[in-house]
Design a protein around this motif. Structure first.
Motif, PDB file in Angstrom:
ATOM      1  N   PRO A 210       0.828  -1.199   0.000  1.00 55.64           N
ATOM      2  CA  PRO A 210       0.000   0.000   0.000  1.00 55.64           C
ATOM      3  C   PRO A 210       0.866   1.254   0.000  1.00 55.64           C
ATOM      4  O   PRO A 210       1.952   1.268   0.591  1.00 55.64           O
ATOM      5  CB  PRO A 210      -0.804  -0.124   1.297  1.00 55.64           C
ATOM      6  N   SER A 211       0.392   2.292  -0.677  1.00 59.53           N
ATOM      7  CA  SER A 211       1.155   3.538  -0.722  1.00 59.53           C
ATOM      8  C   SER A 211       0.228   4.714  -0.992  1.00 59.53           C
ATOM      9  O   SER A 211      -0.929   4.540  -1.349  1.00 59.53           O
ATOM     10  CB  SER A 211       2.244   3.463  -1.790  1.00 59.53           C
ATOM     11  N   ARG A 212       0.785   5.905  -0.842  1.00 64.71           N
ATOM     12  CA  ARG A 212       0.025   7.127  -1.135  1.00 64.71           C
ATOM     13  C   ARG A 212      -0.210   7.277  -2.633  1.00 64.71           C
ATOM     14  O   ARG A 212      -1.227   7.769  -3.065  1.00 64.71           O
ATOM     15  CB  ARG A 212       0.782   8.343  -0.614  1.00 64.71           C
ATOM     16  N   ASN A 213       0.796   6.860  -3.412  1.00 63.92           N
ATOM     17  CA  ASN A 213       0.741   6.983  -4.867  1.00 63.92           C
ATOM     18  C   ASN A 213       1.483   5.776  -5.442  1.00 63.92           C
ATOM     19  O   ASN A 213       2.709   5.694  -5.335  1.00 63.92           O
ATOM     20  CB  ASN A 213       1.395   8.294  -5.306  1.00 63.92           C
ATOM     21  N   ASN A 214       0.740   4.861  -6.043  1.00 58.02           N
ATOM     22  CA  ASN A 214       1.343   3.601  -6.484  1.00 58.02           C
ATOM     23  C   ASN A 214       2.473   3.801  -7.489  1.00 58.02           C
ATOM     24  O   ASN A 214       3.503   3.147  -7.413  1.00 58.02           O
ATOM     25  CB  ASN A 214       0.293   2.626  -7.013  1.00 58.02           C
ATOM     26  N   ARG A 215       2.303   4.693  -8.430  1.00 57.20           N
ATOM     27  CA  ARG A 215       3.342   4.913  -9.447  1.00 57.20           C
ATOM     28  C   ARG A 215       4.599   5.513  -8.815  1.00 57.20           C
ATOM     29  O   ARG A 215       5.714   5.073  -9.075  1.00 57.20           O
ATOM     30  CB  ARG A 215       2.835   5.794 -10.577  1.00 57.20           C
ATOM     31  N   GLU A 216       4.436   6.514  -7.995  1.00 59.56           N
ATOM     32  CA  GLU A 216       5.581   7.164  -7.355  1.00 59.56           C
ATOM     33  C   GLU A 216       6.387   6.162  -6.523  1.00 59.56           C
ATOM     34  O   GLU A 216       7.615   6.121  -6.605  1.00 59.56           O
ATOM     35  CB  GLU A 216       5.103   8.320  -6.481  1.00 59.56           C
ATOM     36  N   SER A 217       5.700   5.350  -5.747  1.00 60.06           N
ATOM     37  CA  SER A 217       6.397   4.371  -4.906  1.00 60.06           C
ATOM     38  C   SER A 217       7.074   3.285  -5.739  1.00 60.06           C
ATOM     39  O   SER A 217       8.198   2.885  -5.452  1.00 60.06           O
ATOM     40  CB  SER A 217       5.427   3.738  -3.914  1.00 60.06           C
ATOM     41  N   ALA A 218       6.387   2.802  -6.774  1.00 58.29           N
ATOM     42  CA  ALA A 218       6.971   1.773  -7.640  1.00 58.29           C
ATOM     43  C   ALA A 218       8.214   2.301  -8.344  1.00 58.29           C
ATOM     44  O   ALA A 218       9.248   1.626  -8.402  1.00 58.29           O
ATOM     45  CB  ALA A 218       5.946   1.285  -8.658  1.00 58.29           C
ATOM     46  N   GLU A 219       8.127   3.498  -8.883  1.00 58.87           N
ATOM     47  CA  GLU A 219       9.276   4.080  -9.582  1.00 58.87           C
ATOM     48  C   GLU A 219      10.432   4.353  -8.630  1.00 58.87           C
ATOM     49  O   GLU A 219      11.593   4.166  -8.981  1.00 58.87           O
ATOM     50  CB  GLU A 219       8.851   5.347 -10.320  1.00 58.87           C
ATOM     51  N   PHE A 220      10.124   4.789  -7.426  1.00 54.65           N
ATOM     52  CA  PHE A 220      11.164   5.038  -6.429  1.00 54.65           C
ATOM     53  C   PHE A 220      11.956   3.761  -6.151  1.00 54.65           C
ATOM     54  O   PHE A 220      13.181   3.743  -6.231  1.00 54.65           O
ATOM     55  CB  PHE A 220      10.527   5.567  -5.132  1.00 54.65           C
ATOM     56  N   LEU A 221      11.243   2.671  -5.832  1.00 57.54           N
ATOM     57  CA  LEU A 221      11.930   1.428  -5.504  1.00 57.54           C
ATOM     58  C   LEU A 221      12.659   0.841  -6.710  1.00 57.54           C
ATOM     59  O   LEU A 221      13.802   0.392  -6.603  1.00 57.54           O
ATOM     60  CB  LEU A 221      10.956   0.393  -4.932  1.00 57.54           C
ATOM     61  N   ALA A 222      12.004   0.866  -7.856  1.00 55.34           N
ATOM     62  CA  ALA A 222      12.634   0.325  -9.066  1.00 55.34           C
ATOM     63  C   ALA A 222      13.928   1.076  -9.375  1.00 55.34           C
ATOM     64  O   ALA A 222      14.956   0.462  -9.669  1.00 55.34           O
ATOM     65  CB  ALA A 222      11.671   0.393 -10.243  1.00 55.34           C
ATOM     66  N   ASN A 223      13.889   2.387  -9.309  1.00 60.79           N
ATOM     67  CA  ASN A 223      15.086   3.188  -9.560  1.00 60.79           C
ATOM     68  C   ASN A 223      16.174   2.857  -8.544  1.00 60.79           C
ATOM     69  O   ASN A 223      17.338   2.668  -8.902  1.00 60.79           O
ATOM     70  CB  ASN A 223      14.763   4.677  -9.517  1.00 60.79           C
ATOM     71  N   LEU A 224      15.789   2.769  -7.292  1.00 60.15           N
ATOM     72  CA  LEU A 224      16.746   2.504  -6.228  1.00 60.15           C
ATOM     73  C   LEU A 224      17.458   1.168  -6.426  1.00 60.15           C
ATOM     74  O   LEU A 224      18.676   1.071  -6.305  1.00 60.15           O
ATOM     75  CB  LEU A 224      16.011   2.517  -4.891  1.00 60.15           C
ATOM     76  N   LEU A 225      16.686   0.135  -6.756  1.00 62.22           N
ATOM     77  CA  LEU A 225      17.258  -1.206  -6.877  1.00 62.22           C
ATOM     78  C   LEU A 225      17.699  -1.568  -8.294  1.00 62.22           C
ATOM     79  O   LEU A 225      18.160  -2.680  -8.535  1.00 62.22           O
ATOM     80  CB  LEU A 225      16.244  -2.247  -6.377  1.00 62.22           C
ATOM     81  N   GLY A 226      17.555  -0.639  -9.228  1.00 62.57           N
ATOM     82  CA  GLY A 226      17.959  -0.913 -10.605  1.00 62.57           C
ATOM     83  C   GLY A 226      17.031  -1.907 -11.284  1.00 62.57           C
ATOM     84  O   GLY A 226      17.477  -2.754 -12.052  1.00 62.57           O
TER      85      GLY A 226
ATOM     86  N   LEU B 182       6.192  -7.220  -6.602  1.00 64.45           N
ATOM     87  CA  LEU B 182       5.632  -6.275  -5.652  1.00 64.45           C
ATOM     88  C   LEU B 182       4.598  -5.444  -6.399  1.00 64.45           C
ATOM     89  O   LEU B 182       4.932  -4.774  -7.372  1.00 64.45           O
ATOM     90  CB  LEU B 182       6.733  -5.379  -5.086  1.00 64.45           C
ATOM     91  N   ASP B 183       3.353  -5.504  -5.952  1.00 63.77           N
ATOM     92  CA  ASP B 183       2.278  -4.746  -6.584  1.00 63.77           C
ATOM     93  C   ASP B 183       1.949  -3.543  -5.717  1.00 63.77           C
ATOM     94  O   ASP B 183       1.374  -3.678  -4.631  1.00 63.77           O
ATOM     95  CB  ASP B 183       1.031  -5.619  -6.749  1.00 63.77           C
ATOM     96  N   PHE B 184       2.329  -2.366  -6.189  1.00 66.15           N
ATOM     97  CA  PHE B 184       2.062  -1.138  -5.453  1.00 66.15           C
ATOM     98  C   PHE B 184       0.634  -0.689  -5.708  1.00 66.15           C
ATOM     99  O   PHE B 184       0.196  -0.627  -6.859  1.00 66.15           O
ATOM    100  CB  PHE B 184       3.053  -0.047  -5.859  1.00 66.15           C
ATOM    101  N   ALA B 185      -0.094  -0.395  -4.631  1.00 68.88           N
ATOM    102  CA  ALA B 185      -1.492   0.008  -4.726  1.00 68.88           C
ATOM    103  C   ALA B 185      -1.699   1.312  -3.966  1.00 68.88           C
ATOM    104  O   ALA B 185      -1.227   1.458  -2.835  1.00 68.88           O
ATOM    105  CB  ALA B 185      -2.396  -1.068  -4.141  1.00 68.88           C
ATOM    106  N   THR B 186      -2.385   2.255  -4.583  1.00 67.87           N
ATOM    107  CA  THR B 186      -2.732   3.495  -3.905  1.00 67.87           C
ATOM    108  C   THR B 186      -3.902   3.217  -2.966  1.00 67.87           C
ATOM    109  O   THR B 186      -4.893   2.606  -3.371  1.00 67.87           O
ATOM    110  CB  THR B 186      -3.135   4.579  -4.928  1.00 67.87           C
TER     111      THR B 186
END
Length: 127
Positions: free
Chosen positions: A4-20, A41-45
């Motif tokens: 769960p997150s405030r904004n699924n796209r923002e959180s997914a992109e953050f983690l993906a960028n961080l971990l390559g 990992l399925d990010f959901a708003t």
């Protein structure tokens, strides 16, 4: 695993960028990120009032830690050596490795480590 997150796209992109990693194609209410060991990992708003602090830990190879950590520093996110956030701007050296704690944009507690919590425990041969 649904995260769960405030904004699924923002959180997914953050983690993906961080971990390559790559951000997958949106699927219903989810933005997926697949880890190198095949965990999706399925990010959901979710509504702000439904957010609860969750903790997700990612074991990365020692050789990858410097690059992951550099990307974390570039984001400007505050990081800590401890889960209580008292050792701000530091990394830890627990269990003979390195690690760091931080919050993702969705409000989830994240941890990157290079050694599992129990390095003395015999690992199955399939690892």
């Amino acid at each position: 695993m649904i995260i769960p997150s405030r904004n699924n796209r923002e959180s997914a992109e953050f983690l993906a960028n961080l971990l390559g990693l790559e951000v997958g194609q949106e699927w219903g209410p989810f933005i997926p990120v697949e880890t190198r060991n095949g965990v999706r990992l399925d990010f959901a708003t979710v509504p702000e009032e439904d957010l609860r602090l969750q903790h997700y830990c990612f074991l990365v190879p020692e050789d990858d830690f410097d690059a992951v950590f550099a990307r974390l520093v570039e984001t400007g996110v505050t990081y800590h050596a401890d889960p209580m956030g008292k050792q701000v701007g530091e990394i830890n050296h627990n269990h003979g490795g390195r690690g760091v704690y931080f919050l993702d944009p969705g409000g989830n507690g994240m941890e990157i480590i290079t050694q599992p919590y129990e390095p003395e425990r015999k690992r199955p041969s399939s690892w």
